[in-house]
Design an enzyme around this catalytic site. Structure first.
Site, PDB file in Angstrom:
ATOM      1  N   GLU A  23     -10.589   4.823   9.358  1.00  0.00           N
ATOM      2  CA  GLU A  23     -10.321   4.477   7.924  1.00  0.00           C
ATOM      3  C   GLU A  23     -11.177   3.076   7.915  1.00  0.00           C
ATOM      4  O   GLU A  23     -10.860   2.192   6.914  1.00  0.00           O
ATOM      5  CB  GLU A  23      -9.112   4.582   7.260  1.00  0.00           C
ATOM      6  CG  GLU A  23      -8.713   6.023   7.281  1.00  0.00           C
ATOM      7  CD  GLU A  23      -7.331   6.254   6.346  1.00  0.00           C
ATOM      8  OE1 GLU A  23      -6.628   5.163   6.128  1.00  0.00           O
ATOM      9  OE2 GLU A  23      -7.328   7.085   5.716  1.00  0.00           O
ATOM     10  N   GLU A  66       3.920   9.400  -0.747  1.00  0.00           N
ATOM     11  CA  GLU A  66       2.399   9.191  -1.188  1.00  0.00           C
ATOM     12  C   GLU A  66       1.989  10.549  -1.515  1.00  0.00           C
ATOM     13  O   GLU A  66       1.250  10.485  -2.973  1.00  0.00           O
ATOM     14  CB  GLU A  66       1.445   8.744  -0.034  1.00  0.00           C
ATOM     15  CG  GLU A  66       0.126   8.800  -0.309  1.00  0.00           C
ATOM     16  CD  GLU A  66      -0.703   8.024   1.032  1.00  0.00           C
ATOM     17  OE1 GLU A  66      -0.106   8.077   1.964  1.00  0.00           O
ATOM     18  OE2 GLU A  66      -1.742   8.110   0.997  1.00  0.00           O
ATOM     19  N   ASP A  96      -2.368  14.401   6.932  1.00  0.00           N
ATOM     20  CA  ASP A  96      -2.063  13.338   6.489  1.00  0.00           C
ATOM     21  C   ASP A  96      -1.005  13.091   5.482  1.00  0.00           C
ATOM     22  O   ASP A  96      -1.067  13.071   4.307  1.00  0.00           O
ATOM     23  CB  ASP A  96      -3.197  12.433   5.746  1.00  0.00           C
ATOM     24  CG  ASP A  96      -2.689  10.881   5.481  1.00  0.00           C
ATOM     25  OD1 ASP A  96      -1.748  10.417   5.947  1.00  0.00           O
ATOM     26  OD2 ASP A  96      -3.645  10.395   4.723  1.00  0.00           O
ATOM     27  N   GLU A 105       0.756  -1.250   0.075  1.00  0.00           N
ATOM     28  CA  GLU A 105       0.027   0.004  -0.045  1.00  0.00           C
ATOM     29  C   GLU A 105       0.827   1.303  -0.040  1.00  0.00           C
ATOM     30  O   GLU A 105       1.624   1.292   0.711  1.00  0.00           O
ATOM     31  CB  GLU A 105      -0.911   0.056   1.355  1.00  0.00           C
ATOM     32  CG  GLU A 105      -1.899   1.037   1.175  1.00  0.00           C
ATOM     33  CD  GLU A 105      -3.128   0.860   2.163  1.00  0.00           C
ATOM     34  OE1 GLU A 105      -3.510  -0.363   2.066  1.00  0.00           O
ATOM     35  OE2 GLU A 105      -3.574   1.920   2.693  1.00  0.00           O
ATOM     36  N   ARG A 106       0.623   2.116  -0.963  1.00  0.00           N
ATOM     37  CA  ARG A 106       1.518   3.182  -1.116  1.00  0.00           C
ATOM     38  C   ARG A 106       2.829   2.923  -1.178  1.00  0.00           C
ATOM     39  O   ARG A 106       3.842   3.596  -0.820  1.00  0.00           O
ATOM     40  CB  ARG A 106       1.331   4.122  -0.045  1.00  0.00           C
ATOM     41  CG  ARG A 106      -0.100   4.514   0.473  1.00  0.00           C
ATOM     42  CD  ARG A 106      -0.911   5.040  -0.382  1.00  0.00           C
ATOM     43  NE  ARG A 106      -2.382   5.136  -0.037  1.00  0.00           N
ATOM     44  CZ  ARG A 106      -3.619   5.303  -0.785  1.00  0.00           C
ATOM     45  NH1 ARG A 106      -3.156   5.692  -2.080  1.00  0.00           N
ATOM     46  NH2 ARG A 106      -4.550   5.209  -0.344  1.00  0.00           N
TER      47      ARG A 106
HETATM   48  C1  GCU Z   1      -3.090   7.306   4.476  1.00  0.00           C
HETATM   49  C2  GCU Z   1      -2.912   6.421   3.410  1.00  0.00           C
HETATM   50  C3  GCU Z   1      -3.589   5.131   3.578  1.00  0.00           C
HETATM   51  C4  GCU Z   1      -2.959   4.597   4.797  1.00  0.00           C
HETATM   52  C5  GCU Z   1      -3.107   5.735   6.070  1.00  0.00           C
HETATM   53  C6  GCU Z   1      -2.693   5.426   7.313  1.00  0.00           C
HETATM   54  O1  GCU Z   1      -4.587   7.643   4.454  1.00  0.00           O
HETATM   55  O2  GCU Z   1      -3.697   6.843   2.024  1.00  0.00           O
HETATM   56  O3  GCU Z   1      -3.267   4.179   2.650  1.00  0.00           O
HETATM   57  O4  GCU Z   1      -3.554   3.411   5.368  1.00  0.00           O
HETATM   58  O5  GCU Z   1      -2.777   6.982   5.627  1.00  0.00           O
HETATM   59  O6  GCU Z   1      -1.659   5.973   7.805  1.00  0.00           O
HETATM   60  O7  GCU Z   1      -3.454   4.594   8.074  1.00  0.00           O
END
Ligand code: GCU
Length: 728
Positions: free
Chosen positions: A330, A437, A409, A184-185
């Protein structure tokens, strides 16, 4: 305890040290052969090495020393185990050193702390020795890397006598790798740890990574995504993860795992419906602990589950570091499901880890992503403080609240999180993002050390005293037992790790700052450039300047006046997409309309966010007169005609800064071209094509943002570039 030795094999042979691919993989550990004159200045170095002890870390240290000296000086050091040593590099802890029949006392000028090291010359058993010592083996390893770095940069080590201690005990990286191999990222290829739901058979890259991390003093690595697949805690998976810990061990890197709070309920049996498709290839095996019908952190069965799980992990990985938790954020499950607090959730895990010396990192990145955007008082920036400040003092002493540097963020410009000043009786770590990111995803050059320096040096003025963020997170201000620095790295299988050789300066810089946040950005980039590209003065001058100019340039064509990154935030976080910030619940609002732009976060008329800071900082941001231009739109909603401290109107600033930024990006190409023939062709061409691409992207950004601001404001550019002919 299994101590299978998996040493990283340096890929570059002496003859090939200058070729691009090898140089990419070796990053700052190339150990390129020194020119004859520089090499001569090291002619007096000992020809032997002696290691006092036989741990895997000391063995790695010795092997590294032999390798480095061989590469750079063409000299083969002979390992010696018996006395007399003869002139030698002596590697070992102070305790081991003191067990030798020394003719005089040997103590450093200041106290050595864990992981610190002392490089000195000494007469031992009638021989002149170069001593690399520390209180622990890891410190000795760090001392070896430091010595080799000096040689690689041509620094004199004659009569050396240097003591170095780390600023904080936590110097960790996080990897956001999923068990299926995606990151992710991540912008540097697939996971070096996982593939198709399993730990990779070949962990060569994992040990090479640990070696890189050790060379900059990083002592921990969380190997999987904070959006954790519960399956990582399956016994069958832990048995695999153990191989990664074995690969890390010689380099003193502790392994840790991100865990999902609902694990007790979902990791076997029916609960598997919760496991992401990405990881469904991991076959659940029988867990040491049975699945429960709850993950309530205050339920004794849940506490017992975590305790057994921790015991099992430590049985397999005795030096396991701990867990990272992202909860109630999230879409992740969290303690709110049972009306419990974040401290309850952190503590149930902390208590399971405590007997083994592990720590839990509990992330403060908790916010409601379904905020009502109609309500001008709603503010995502307030979330971390609102959630965690009331819990100050409620966390166990082996729990660490991991706080992102800014309150949103990882944007190109944000104020520091007020939470750093809001926790007095709780351990903290700062979370910085190495993977770019929101700052160009390694397609744009964006050297982040100057930004991190601003954050770490920012004075929170807690109780009216000097309390820079670096001293809050390291635990110095409130005398916390543990604290420090976490960097989200996300390296991958690409030869150059991060997708771009120049981006590796960010990983290097993170490690150096975590070791010593008082180093300047200039020092750090000078070191990195010499290690990665050699010491040709033109190369050093050009590369360091390009790196140092890159964040301001990126900011000027993407995110003006603290409005945040105007990127596509609901999509790829890369392309310009200023409209995507608004009219949704994500809370990355800039509130741009036909009359003005910016979020009113004042205490007087806005969301009240500024009230979360100590009084001196409130004073700085609350009034338009004091607020720095570069954060103006983060804190205030103003008309486009508002005149900045610089004397320009907001709208004209946006036009000018975007044109100026795009111009600077174009100049990066010409500046880079001066290096043709001065560095290896492969990296020269690779980086050139990246700069050319970046220049085009900067124009795209410039035009999108300028046209958007013009559409909203209807005020043309004075210089006639946007929305009509020049005006007087
Ligand atoms: C950002 C990012 C996500 C990540 C999140 C985090 O939102 O886009 O991919 O999961 O940060 O740090 O938990």
């Amino acid at each position: 305890m299994v101590t299978a030795l998996i040493f990283a094999t340096p890929v570059s042979l002496r003859a090939s040290a200058d070729t691009g691919v090898a140089a990419d993989t070796e990053a700052w550990l190339r150990y390129a052969p020194l020119d004859a004159k520089t090499a001569k200045s090291y002619a007096q170095l000992p020809e032997k090495t002696v290691v006092l002890g036989d741990s895997v870390v000391l063995k790695a240290a010795q092997q590294e020393l032999i390798h480095g000296v061989e590469q750079m000086l063409g000299q083969t050091l002979t390992p010696r185990n018996q006395t007399p040593f003869g002139n030698a590099f002596v590697l070992g802890t102070l305790t081991e050193l003191h067990s030798l029949p020394l003719s005089h006392s040997l103590y450093p000028s200041r106290e050595l702390e864990a992981d610190g090291y002392w490089l000195t010359t000494a007469r031992i058993l009638n021989s002149e020795c170069l001593v690399i010592t520390a209180v622990n083996d890891r410190g000795v390893l760090y001392g070896v890397f430091a010595l080799l770095s000096k040689i690689a940069r041509g620094e004199s080590i004659a009569a050396i006598n240097e003591v170095q201690n780390p600023y904080a005990s936590i110097r960790w990286v996080n990897q956001w790798d999923n068990p299926d191999g995606r990151i992710e990222r991540g912008y540097g290829g697939r996971s070096i740890f996982f593939d198709e739901g399993k730990v990779r058979d070949d962990l060569t890259r994992a040990s090479q990574y640990a070696r890189l991390l050790a060379s900059i003093g990083i002592n921990g690595c969380t190997i999987n995504n904070v959006n954790a697949a519960p399956s990582v805690l399956e016994d069958s998976f832990i048995a695999q993860v153990r191989r990664i810990a074995d690969a890390f061990r010689p380099w003193g890197v502790q392994l840790s795992l991100s865990v999902d709070l609902s694990s007790p309920k979902v990791i076997t049996g029916a609960g598997n419906a919760h496991v992401e498709t990405a990881v469904s290839a991991v076959q659940p095996a029988r867990s040491a602990a049975a699945p429960l019908d709850t993950f309530d952190p205050l339920d004794p069965r849940v506490a017992e589950w975590w305790r057994k799980k921790a015991d099992e992990i430590y049985r397999q990985i005795p030096d396991f570091g701990g867990f990272v938790v992202k909860a109630d954020s999230e879409g992740r499950s969290g303690p709110s499901a049972y009306g419990r607090t974040h401290a309850d959730a952190a503590n149930v895990i902390a208590r399971a880890l405590k007997p083994h010396g592990g720590v839990v990192f509990y992330r403060a990145f908790v916010y409601n992503h379904h905020l009502d955007w109609h309500d001008l008082k709603n503010d995502r920036a307030k979330a971390a403080y609102d959630n965690f400040h009331p819990l100050d003092g409620a966390f166990d002493d082996n729990a660490i609240v991991q706080i992102k540097n800014g309150s949103i963020d990882f944007q190109v410009r944000e104020p520091v999180s007020p939470l750093f000043a809001g926790l007095r009786r709780t351990n903290e770590a700062i979370e910085l993002q190495i993977t770019q990111e929101y700052t160009g995803q390694q397609k744009h050059l964006c050297f982040l050390v100057p930004m991190w320096k601003e954050v770490l040096d920012f004075d929170m003025r807690v109780d009216g005293s000097s309390t820079p963020v670096k001293d809050l997170v390291s635990g110095r201000v409130f005398h916390r037992p543990v604290g420090g620095f976490v960097g989200v790295a996300n390296v991958g299988l690409d030869a150059n790790w991060l997708g771009s050789p120049m981006a590796m300066a960010n990983l290097y810089g993170f490690g150096r700052l975590a070791w010593n946040p008082n180093l300047s950005a200039e020092t750090i980039i000078d070191e990195w450039t010499r290690l990665a590209f050699g010491s040709d003065p033109l190369v050093v001058r050009t590369v360091t300047k390009l790196q140092l100019d890159s964040w301001p340039a990126y900011e000027s064509y993407t995110g003006p006046l603290g409005a945040g990154t105007l990127t596509n935030i609901t999509g790829n976080h890369y392309d310009p997409g200023p409209e995507s910030s608004e009219e949704n619940g994500w809370g990355q609002w800039h509130r741009a309309d036909h009359d003005g732009i910016g979020m009113d976060r004042t205490i007087a008329t806005g969301t009240g966010y500024i009230g979360q800071y100590p009084p001196a900082v409130q004073k700085l941001y609350e009034s338009l007169a004091n607020c720095p231009d570069n954060l103006l739109l983060f804190f205030h909603h103003v008309p486009y005609t508002y005149v900045l401290h610089s004397g320009k109107t907001v709208v004209q600033h946006v036009y000018d800064s975007h044109y100026e930024g795009a111009k600077r990006a174009a100049e990066f190409v010409t500046r880079w071209k001066t290096l043709e023939g001065h560095i290896d062709d492969e990296r020269y061409r690779d980086i050139l094509s990246r700069f050319e691409f970046q220049a085009g992207e900067a124009v795209k950004w410039r035009d999108t943002i300028c046209n958007w601001i013009y559409r909203l404001s209807s005020i043309p550019d004075k210089k006639g570039r946007v929305g009509g002919p020049p005006t007087a």
